[in-house]
Every structure is written in structure tokens, then in C-alpha cells.
Design an enzyme around this catalytic site. Structure first.
Site, PDB file in Angstrom:
ATOM      1  CG  HIS A 165       4.585  -6.004   8.602  1.00 36.09           C
ATOM      2  ND1 HIS A 165       4.134  -6.346   7.350  1.00 36.09           N
ATOM      3  CD2 HIS A 165       5.868  -6.439   8.659  1.00 36.09           C
ATOM      4  CE1 HIS A 165       5.091  -6.984   6.690  1.00 36.09           C
ATOM      5  NE2 HIS A 165       6.167  -7.042   7.462  1.00 36.09           N
ATOM      6  CD  GLU A 296      -6.619  14.285  11.788  1.00 40.06           C
ATOM      7  OE1 GLU A 296      -7.763  14.032  11.382  1.00 40.06           O
ATOM      8  OE2 GLU A 296      -6.396  14.779  12.898  1.00 40.06           O
TER       9      GLU A 296
END
Ligand code: ARG
Length: 466
Positions: A165, A296
């Protein structure tokens, strides 16, 4: 030359029974040579195998076969060197090659297409192309995986938080993280390396042919596994392309996650990695910026690949059985996916060979007392003393709450705190609150222990031939 001119026009070759010129709008949408010329090597190989086989079966005279083979080599040389002159009527790579062949060698060129249709021809070309594509991508992946394995070996014992998480969870080794990428990529590499479809050649338009073609011979010459068993499947299915694109999409998705981690790790907030100048990009206004554009774009380019897979599936969705021109649109999807994945692998390799891991920052994140990353060790300590795990979990949970309240780590609590949380908990538990020890003891199969990482990295380097 008037005969040649007539042959070169579609009215001559493909529209024998249809009068007049094709409407320019239809002509434009129907034409695919700009895209499928990329299949020329496969098209020539398929035609050569077909011609040789026609000769061996006594369907074509030896002299004609010889001329055809020589002519095809010449067409290939023109396509290879860029001297091939496309004509407006070259609808696709198959017609362009056949048109040029006939120009070069004369009437024998018109004998080549016996027992064959563009339907089995294009299906063969594409399946052959997939074999090469699989190898190209597998080879590129091999290089990237070898790089990851080498970097993993060098960081076998450097500690880094493992996240769930995106919250600090438990300590692992950086080498273990790097090898996770190898494990994720390798099944796709292996599958791509092993692509070996069946041969559609001889399926004709989809109903076979009356000529005694030796389909096993052409399949073998082309390096395909065997003749496809059903002529309709052979020309209608793009399943092989779907599966190849699924592996490309899977690998690309893995690389996008790698990109995502690089973006996070190179951020000031994480500070786990620093990109060298060669793989950093600047900002047009902020002079201080070092941006991870390459990472990216790894994230985003994966969308091109999974999009291509979706497109290929959509083209076939609800398509009635048999060849239909819809299938011509399969090729842009395949080519775009290949280009994107190869570019991604190249960029991933560039970034990973030009990134420096800040192992001190990583260790600091692991030992940061506020992370409580060894809480599980403490619970396991109690389990070894015979406490049921759920009870141990509760007790340690209480201690974490108390430590948080005081703003200290678990090791800074007093012996009395330990005893209060659970009677079986005493000062000796501090021994297990050592991240190096915690990781070193995770020697379980698949675990992050340095000894595992060293062994696994070595095995990978060997397997990958690095
Ligand atoms: N260019 C076509 C394709 O890519 C070749 C097959 C054409 N067949 C046909 N019957 N029109 O699918």
C-alpha cells in the site's frame, strides 16, 4: 510495354471482372503498402518457399522456378536498399512484390501465385513476422534482465523497505527488489522466444486447393512448426498475434511499474536513487529540476502496447468466420506494439545503467524507528515461545501503539512495557529487533536474504548468458 502497364493496374491484376477504376476513397482505405511493406522479408521468404515447393511437386517447371527465385532476390535487394519504386497501384506488399517480380522476369512471374491466395500469404507473412518479433523482443529483454541481475548481485545485502500500500512494511534487500523485476519479465521473454506458429501456406483463400502442394515442406523451410490443420482457421485466425501482443503488453506493464518505482525512488521524498545527467531532463523554467521523463514515459508507453492488444482483439470481435478485410488492420497494432516495447526496453536499460542507489538513505528508511518495520519479528519471537500468532499480534500491536504515543521505537520500550504487553515477552526480544538479522534469516525459498540474492543473481546471470 502496354501489356505490362495493364498488368500493373489493379484493373488488370485483381479486377478482371470489375469494370472501370476503383473509387479513390476506397483505393485509399484499401491500400496497405505503406504499413505492410514492413513484411517484405517474410513475403519474399514465403514466396521463395512456395516457388521451390511448386517446382519439387512438378507444378512449375524447373526453369520457371529458377527465374522466380532469382527475381525474388532482386526484388528483395531493391526493398532492402531502398531503391524499390512503389507504384500507385501497389495495393499491399504482396501485390507490390508480385508486380515487380513480373516486371523483372516477365511472364514466369505470373505463374507464382498458383495454389495460393493473399489470404494464406498474409497469414503466413504475419506468423513468420511474429517469430522474428518474438526473438527481437526476447533478446532485448535478455539484456535488460542481465543488467538487473548484475545490479542485484552488487546490492545483495543492502537493506531497503519493502512496501505494501506504499507504506513501509518489512525490510528486504535491494537485490531482492531488483530480481523481482527479472522474475516478472522472464516468463514473457521465454514465451516470446518460443513463438513458433503453424503454417497457413497452402490454405489458399481458406478452402485449400486442388493442387498437390507440399505444405509440410514449406512449413519446414519457413521454420514454422507444421502446416495448420484447418484451412479456414489458417486464414481467419489472428490468435498467434493476440498471444504475442499479450506477452508484449504484459512485459510493457511490468516496465511501466518499474518506471513508476524509478519516479518515486528518485523523488526527494524517497531519495533512494539518483539519475545520472545522461538520463535526467530539465525544466524550461525551473533551473534546479532533474526530471525522470524516461521513467514517466515507461509508465505511459505501456498504454500504447495494451491499447494495441485491445485493438487487435476488437478487430476480431464478432467477425464472421473466414477472411475479411478487417484483418488487414491487424498489422499496425502488431508493429506499434513491437516498436513501443523495444523502445521501452532500451530506455529502461539506459535508466537502470545510469542510476545510483543511495543505500544509506534506504537503510535509514529501514531503521527509522517510527516505521516499526520489525513488529512482525517481535510477534514471531512470541510464537517461537509457544504463543498463538493472533495473541502475539495483539500484544505487539499494543506495544506499537504505546511506542507511537511516546515517539520511540519498539526497542526503546522498557522491559516492564514488554512484560505488560505479554508475560512471555522479555528483554531478549531486542535481539530480533535488528533489520540485518531479520533479513538474513529470511533464507526461505523466494526470500530476500543476502545469501539467497547472491545465489539467485548468479543463477540468473548464468541463465541469461551474461
Ligand atoms: N493486404 C491484405 C491483408 O493485409 C492481404 C490479404 C488480402 N486478401 C483479400 N482477399 N483481399 O489482409
Amino acid at each position: 510495354m502496354s501489356g505490362r502497364k495493364k498488368d500493373a493496374g489493379k484493373a488488370g491484376i485483381l479486377r478482371g471482372h470489375i469494370k472501370g477504376q476503383v473509387h479513390p476513397a476506397l483505393d485509399r482505405i484499401n491500400k496497405s503498402f505503406d504499413v505492410d511493406r514492413r513484411l517484405w522479408r517474410e513475403d519474399i521468404a514465403g514466396s521463395k518457399a512456395h516457388a521451390r515447393m511448386l517446382g519439387a511437386q512438378g507444378i512449375l517447371a524447373a526453369g520457371a522456378v529458377k527465374k522466380i527465385l532469382k527475381g525474388l532476390d532482386q526484388v528483395a535487394a531493391e526493398l532492402d536498399s531502398g531503391t524499390f519504386v512503389a507504384l500507385p497501384d501497389d495495393e499491399d506488399v504482396h501485390m507490390a512484390v508480385e508486380r515487380r517480380l513480373t516486371e523483372l522476369i516477365g511472364p514466369d512471374g505470373k505463374r507464382l501465385h498458383v495454389g495460393r491466395s493473399r489470404n494464406d500469404q498474409v497469414a503466413t507473412d504475419l506468423r513468420l513476422y511474429l517469430v522474428g518479433l518474438g526473438r527481437r523482443v526476447a533478446d532485448a529483454l535478455r539484456g535488460l534482465e542481465a543488467l538487473l541481475a548484475a545490479r542485484a548481485a552488487a546490492h545483495a545485502s543492502d537493506l531497503v523497505p519493502y512496501y505494501t500500500h506504499l507504506q513501509r512494511a518489512q525490510p528486504v534487500t535491494l537485490g531482492h527488489v531488483l530480481l523481482a523485476w527479472v522474475e516478472m519479465l522472464d516468463p514473457d521473454r521465454l514465451a516470446l522466444d518460443a513463438v513458433r506458429p503453424e503454417s497457413p501456406l497452402g490454405a489458399g483463400a481458406g478452402a485449400g486447393t486442388t493442387f498437390p502442394l507440399d505444405r509440410a515442406a514449406t512449413a519446414a523451410e519457413l521454420g514454422l512448426s507444421k502446416p495448420a490443420r484447418n484451412s479456414i482457421e489458417a486464414v481467419s485466425s489472428r490468435r498467434d498475434a493476440v498471444l504475442v501482443l499479450a506477452h508484449l503488453a504484459s512485459a510493457a506493464t511490468t516496465l511501466s511499474r518499474l518506471g513508476a518505482d524509478l519516479v518515486l525512488w528518485t523523488s526527494r521524498e524517497f531519495g533512494f536513487a539518483r539519475l545520472d545527467d545522461s538520463v535526467s531532463t530539465g525544466s524550461s523554467i525551473m533551473p534546479q529540476k532533474r526530471n525522470p521523463d524516461g521513467a514517466e514515459l515507461l509508465r505511459a508507453k505501456a498504454a500504447v502496447v495494451s491499447g494495441a492488444l485491445a485493438r487487435l482483439l476488437e478487430i476480431q470481435r464478432a467477425l464472421p468466420l473466414g477472411y475479411a478485410k478487417d484483418l488487414q488492420e491487424d498489422k499496425p497494432a502488431v508493429f506499434e506494439a513491437e516498436d513501443a516495447v523495444l523502445q521501452m526496453i532500451e530506455v529502461a536499460e539506459a535508466m537502470l545503467s545510469n542510476v545510483t542507489f543511495d543505500v544509506d538513505r534506504m537503510r535509514a528508511a529501514v531503521v527509522d524507528p517510527s516505521g516499526y518495520m520489525l513488529a512482525t519479528e517481535m510477534a514471531d519471537f512470541l510464537v517461537v515461545r509457544g504463543v498463538p500468532f493472533r495473541e502475539a499480534y495483539q500484544a505487539v500491536g499494543q506495544l506499537v501503539r504505546e511506542a507511537e504515543r511516546r515517539g520511540v521505537g519498539l526497542e526503546a520500550l522498557t522491559d516492564a512495557d514488554y512484560a505488560a504487553a505479554h508475560p512471555a515477552l522479555d528483554a531478549t526480544v531486542r535481539r530480533v529487533l535488528d533489520p540485518d538479522r531479520a533479513v538474513a534469516r529470511r533464507r526461505i525459498v523466494g526470500g530476500p536474504a543476502p545469501s539467497n540474492v547472491r545465489r539467485e543473481a548468479r543463477a540468473w546471470s548464468k541463465r541469461l548468458g551474461a
